[in-house]
Scaffold this motif. Structure first.
Motif: not given
Length: 152
Positions: A16-18, A56-58, A148-150
């Motif tokens: 998966s993406p870092r 969670e915000l990534r 930024a992805i939730f």
């Protein structure tokens, strides 16, 4: 006992993406977001407002993805059609006739008021520099900028 497709798929060690954890200071967020419904599927909604408490915000790094746009279908049908177009790409329907490992997540971009759905697979790390070009004119390689992805 025979494993279901879902059990088999979810037990694979897929790339998966870092990403890195990101911080949020507000309970409400108005941003371009991706909501990961499970570890293997992302439904993307642009400019939606929602409660961030259960997410969670990534911060995902810039990376290449192989994508296709499906027009005028339901989201479920677009995801099905898009998945199979991209699956054919990773099974060798590309300029090098090369099989490519499956990755996660599968994303589906949904834009409010639009009947187009962009379905995408992350391109594995070993192909990031030079992914094989698709031979299907509906499939394309794109570079996604840091985002930024939730995630739920």
């Amino acid at each position: 006992m025979i494993k279901s497709f879902k059990q088999t798929f979810l037990s694979l060690d897929l790339q998966s993406p870092r990403w890195n954890p990101a911080e949020t200071t507000a309970d409400l967020a108005r941003v371009a977001i991706c909501v990961i419904v499970s570890i293997h599927l992302v439904v993307t909604v642009t400019f939606a407002t929602f409660q961030a408490n259960d997410y969670e915000l990534r911060q995902y790094e810039t990376a290449k993805w192989v994508s296709t746009v499906i027009r005028g279908e339901t989201q479920k049908e677009a995801l099905r059609q898009g998945f199979w177009k991209l699956f054919h790409y990773i099974q060798g329907k590309n300029e090098k006739e090369m099989k490519i490992d499956m990755t996660v997540p599968v994303t589906c971009l949904v834009k409010h008021g639009c009947a187009d759905f962009k379905v995408s697979f992350f391109v594995p790390f070993e192909h990031q520099d030079s992914p094989p070009q698709p031979t299907d004119s509906d499939v394309f390689i794109e570079e996604r900028k840091t985002a930024a992805i939730f995630v739920r």
